[in-house]
Design a protein around this motif. Structure first.
Motif, PDB file in Angstrom:
ATOM      1  N   LYS A 150       3.380  -0.412  -7.293  1.00  0.00           N
ATOM      2  CA  LYS A 150       4.269  -1.099  -6.348  1.00  0.00           C
ATOM      3  C   LYS A 150       3.797  -2.532  -6.156  1.00  0.00           C
ATOM      4  N   THR A 151       4.684  -3.484  -6.264  1.00  0.00           N
ATOM      5  CA  THR A 151       4.314  -4.882  -6.034  1.00  0.00           C
ATOM      6  C   THR A 151       5.415  -5.539  -5.215  1.00  0.00           C
ATOM      7  N   ALA A 152       5.119  -6.762  -4.786  1.00  0.00           N
ATOM      8  CA  ALA A 152       6.110  -7.495  -4.002  1.00  0.00           C
ATOM      9  C   ALA A 152       7.364  -7.789  -4.825  1.00  0.00           C
ATOM     10  N   LEU A 188       2.344 -11.762  -9.696  1.00  0.00           N
ATOM     11  CA  LEU A 188       2.991 -10.657  -8.976  1.00  0.00           C
ATOM     12  C   LEU A 188       3.216 -10.954  -7.498  1.00  0.00           C
ATOM     13  N   SER A 189       2.822 -12.147  -7.050  1.00  0.00           N
ATOM     14  CA  SER A 189       2.987 -12.422  -5.625  1.00  0.00           C
ATOM     15  C   SER A 189       4.439 -12.781  -5.342  1.00  0.00           C
ATOM     16  N   GLY A 190       4.892 -12.484  -4.147  1.00  0.00           N
ATOM     17  CA  GLY A 190       6.284 -12.747  -3.776  1.00  0.00           C
ATOM     18  C   GLY A 190       6.616 -14.213  -3.858  1.00  0.00           C
TER      19      GLY A 190
END
Lengths: 109, 810
Positions: free
Chosen positions: A21-23, A103-105
């Motif tokens: 699960k990632t942002a 992977l950051s939002g």
């Protein structure tokens, strides 16, 4: 790059995949060989099929819904106009690490 | 001035150091050599030929007593060193002290002993030195059974040697394929096949639980509770550097004794060389780097500049007839591509791994002639872009032919069965062709091959092509997929006749063009293997479509449906309560009664599956296999229990059939029904197998359909007793399992082979019927169990690996 330890390589079945699960939504982590792993978006661009549930063969995965085949090196769908995002992974001492920067939002926004 | 040099350990590395010193700087050092073994230096690599009887000890001695004497070396053989006093620069032997100016530690490595009960019993030995080898030779004199733990280089050489000396050998290997550090799965398969041909039994994924015996080893117990008899157990699971002396002396030790590029330890007057050292994180087990270290060390002792560097090494196995080669790095990397070549006829497999237009790894089996050339390309980092297309054919490539799709058929032996119906071997067909049967009809007429069910037609045509060459043209048959040249029928037949019992065997022997198939062929191959070899092959979940892997049907929103089995459509308040409780607890949005007389819970999340299964299991409910290519439902009416028209106990028969057939994998789904009278309330006349009860017994219909096609069943037989009805049903389903192509429902398969062909086996031939039933029972001894109960045990596999949303939000 900021490498994040996500699992032991044996947590992923050989010729199988697990979800992360990632942002940015779910990322599928594929294990195509004893020590060969790839990460890509879990979502098929065609009808949203969960690619982590597909059959993993060679360095490709087949979407379980309508059999689109993706090359995990490039994310390109075979013979179709579509592709999935791929993410850098590496294996170190039996652990799988993913590059968290992509992977950051924020970087997606 | 002569300095005092003391060397601890007389192995191949220190032996080479001494050779350099006495040749290049004679008289510079006064050398004292300790060795715990009561002998000097011999070629340990050649212990395997000594074990197998190809060489004697005398032939592998490198330095004998006369040589040491001639060089003026003081030998303290058979004496252990008890300590090193670094302050006083003294080595303490059991029989007295020796002062040093320079000291070399060459203690080598010790075999790794797995810590299980019974590891110290007499008859349990390791494989490191001559004493071990002699112990094995002695043990083999009386024959008996040997178990070798460890399927790496050393273990396999030990196994081959013991087998050569007449022992019955079993190799236990923890991993999925042999020599997994040097070979990939495909080469591991070929190696296993060749070793098995020598009568060696190989068990992979075999974990040793205990070694059994009272005063002497008697057997080995595996984690899965298999017991193996053993008169001798050889442990060859690995080695670790022997570092005790260095540790006690306070030198820096990680996994091995740490040295710099001059082989110097943390004490500048103490050097270390060989398998006991660690350099830059590397350990060493093969001889080439040890000789490099010896050269560097001797140069340093002579004050000549030199430095050790780690180089790629290639591996070869010293077992006659097992020709393998591996070099470089062939396992890892997302930016790499493979070139694979397989020649089933010659048992050859080659795989090259390329990254950035350079060869980085090579694995070869069966034909390793070009190994050195490939190894050279790897070491030198040669740009191979210009020769990529022909690279795999080696340096001698002169524009040869592409891989021959007929080679699998050409490779079959003369007694390989081609036509299973009529028991016709390849030799018979080839002879007929040679005597003038030059087309399919003539072969059929003369030999009966392919004259019954017809599934071997493709193979017979290929034999015509192989035998007649260009004079014969095969009508194009559709191959399974782009990974191979074989249609399903040929694939099934070849899996049987060549006794292919693993996916790797199929890929190799049938010339697959891809590493491990694709989403089309792999599920089919997986089914064919498990149907034909139930004892040797196990279902591979990773070769199954998602529903069969998850044991639930995926819905379009990514949730799943859960359908517990209701035997024959019969349930009770307790089961219904459990289903209602589960539906509430897991917020199941839709509860539906199915056409197969059971209840479907739709909209369960993937993460909840193990928990809802566990809850349903507690009430005695098991998987309904509503997702599988296997037995789905047996629909029944109430029969004589309640109905005024019922002629037999249709519900009872339905339940019996469902309890016998559940869990079995089939080429496609299978649905049954049993109606208690010809009014047919269970709609048995459109099922894969439909039974209608009548006053005189049972009418068995098969090959019905009520989906994309609508077909009425055809009458297989009328029987008098319930047992006969059960027997014929099982035999029919087993015949379908053994012969149909993957994803053909029974009606499609019967269309192809004809109902008469089916009847001849299931109804008219009692022996064949009994064989089919026995084969089905054998397979069910493995597969008749609840997958939900097994999967609920591994609940963590259904959860995400990790949740990075928090980290990413920072």
């Amino acid at each position: 790059m900021s490498w994040i330890d996500i699992c032991a390589i044996d947590d992923i079945p050989l010729r199988g995949a697990r979800k992360l699960k990632t942002a940015l939504g779910c990322v599928a982590v594929f294990r195509t060989g004893t020590a060969e792993v790839f990460a890509a978006s879990d979502r098929c661009p065609h009808r949203g099929g969960p690619l982590s549930e597909g059959i993993v063969h060679g360095q490709s995965v087949t979407c379980p819904l309508h059999n689109w085949v993706f090359d995990l090196n490039t994310g390109q769908a075979q013979g179709e106009n579509g592709s999935i995002a791929t993410y850098p992974l590496r294996v170190e001492a039996g652990r799988v690490l993913i590059d968290g920067t992509g992977l950051s939002g924020r970087s997606a926004a | 001035m002569t300095q005092k040099l003391v060397i601890i350990g007389a192995g191949m590395a220190s032996g080479r150091v001494i050779e350099h010193l006495v040749e290049e700087a004679p008289g510079a050092y006064d050398i004292t050599l300790f060795n715990a073994e009561p002998r000097g230096n011999y070629n340990r690599i050649m212990l395997s030929p000594v074990l197998s009887g190809d060489k004697t000890y005398d032939e592998i001695v490198t330095h004998d007593a006369a040589w040491y004497a001639a060089q003026g070396i003081t030998c303290r053989f058979g004496e252990h060193v008890v300590g090193i006093d670094r302050d006083r620069k003294i080595v303490e032997g059991e029989k007295g002290q020796v002062p040093y100016d320079k000291l070399i530690i060459a203690t080598g490595s010790a075999p790794f002993i797995i810590p299980v009960q019974g590891k110290d019993l007499p008859g349990v030995i390791t494989y490191r030195d001559l004493d071990d080898t002699n112990a094995m030779i002695d043990a083999a004199r009386t024959g008996g059974k040997a178990v070798v733990i460890g399927g790496g280089l050393l273990g396999l050489e030990a196994a081959a040697g013991l087998a050569e000396r007449g022992m019955e050998v079993t190799v236990l290997h923890l991993m999925g394929h042999l020599m997994e550090r040097q070979l990939d799965e495909a080469a591991g398969y070929l190696l296993r096949r060749d070793l098995e041909k020598r009568g060696i039994t190989i068990k992979t994924r075999a974990s040793t639980a205990a070694i059994l015996g009272e005063s002497q080893v008697e057997g080995v117990l595996l984690e899965d509770n298999t017991g193996l008899e053993a008169d001798l157990v050889v442990m060859a699971v690995g080695i670790r550097p022997e570092t005790r002396l260095a540790n006690d002396a306070g030198l820096e030790v990680a996994r091995g004794i740490e040295v710099n590029a001059q082989m110097q330890t943390s004490d500048p007057d103490i050097y270390a060389v060989g398998e006991c050292v660690e350099f830059d994180g590397h350990l060493f087990g093969l001889v080439a780097p040890l000789y490099d270290q010896a050269r560097v060390l001797s140069h340093c002792l002579m004050d000549q500049p030199d430095a050790f560097v780690v180089r790629d090494i290639a591996t070869k196995l010293k077992v006659t007839g097992c020709d393998l080669f591996s070099a470089g790095d062939f396992a890892e990397g997302a930016t790499r591509e493979d070139i694979i070549f397989r020649d089933p006829a010659r048992g050859v497999y080659k795989r090259l791994v390329i990254e950035d237009d350079r060869l980085v790894g090579a694995v070869m089996y069966g034909d390793t002639a070009d190994g050195t050339w490939f190894f050279g390309l790897i070491k030198e980092g040669t740009d191979i872009d210009g020769m990529r297309d022909t690279l795999i054919f080696g340096p001698a490539y002169q524009g040869g032919d592409a891989a021959d799709p007929l080679s699998a058929v050409a490779a079959l032996s003369r007694d390989a069965e081609i036509c299973g119906c009529n028991g016709i071997c390849k030799g018979t067909i080839v002879d007929a062709i040679a005597h003038g049967a030059t087309e399919l009809g003539a072969v059929r007429a003369q030999t009966k091959a392919s004259a019954s069910c017809g599934t071997c037609t493709g193979l017979v045509e290929k034999l015509l092509q192989v035998t007649l060459g260009d004079d014969f043209h095969v009508p194009a048959a559709q191959p399974v997929c782009g990974c191979c040249d074989l249609p399903h029928e040929d694939l099934r037949r070849l899996i049987k006749s060549q006794e292919l019992k693993s996916q790797e065997a199929v890929w190799q022997e049938l010339g697959w063009k891809t590493r491990n198939g694709c989403h089309i062929c792999r599920p089919a191959v997986n089914f064919y293997l498990l149907a034909d070899w139930p004892m040797e092959y196990r279902d591979d979940p990773q070769s199954r479509f998602v529903n069969e892997r998850k044991h639930a049907n995926i819905q379009k929103d990514g949730t799943f449906s859960v359908v517990p089995r209701m035997w024959g459509g019969i349930t009770n308040p307790r089961e219904l309560r459990a289903i209602a409780d589960a539906a509430e607890k897991y917020n199941v949005p839709t509860v539906k009664v199915t056409g197969g007389q059971r209840i479907d819970l739709l909209g369960v999340t993937g993460e909840d599956l193990p928990a809802i299964w566990a809850d349903l299991n507690k009430a005695g409910l098991v998987s309904g296999h509503a997702y599988s290519k296997g037995l789905r439902t047996v629909k029944t009416c109430v029969g004589t229990d309640h109905c005024r028209f019922g002629t037999q106990d249709s519900t009872g028969l339905g339940i019996k059939l469902e309890q016998i057939l559940w869990g079995s994998w089939t080429p496609h789904k299978v649905k049954l029904a049993v109606s208690g009278c010809p009014r047919n309330c269970a709609e048995a006349t459109c099922k894969d197998v439909g039974i209608i009860c009548v006053d005189s017994g049972y009418q068995l219909g098969v090959a019905g359909a009520a989906g994309m096609d609508l077909k009425e069943t055809q009458r297989l037989a009328d029987v008098r007793t319930e047992q006969e009805a059960i027997d014929l049903t099982i035999a029919f389903i087993q015949l379908y399992r053994e012969n149909a192509r993957y994803l053909d429902r029974p009606y499609r398969w019967v269309e192809k082979v004809g109902l008469d062909w089916v009847k001849a086996r299931v109804v008219d031939d009692p022996e064949e019927r009994a064989r089919l039933i026995a084969a089905f029972d054998l397979s069910q001894s493995i597969y008749r169990r609840d997958p939900w109960a097994e999967h609920a045990q591994q609940a963590e596999r259904f959860q995400p690996l990790a949740d990075l949303t928090l980290e990413a939000a920072e």
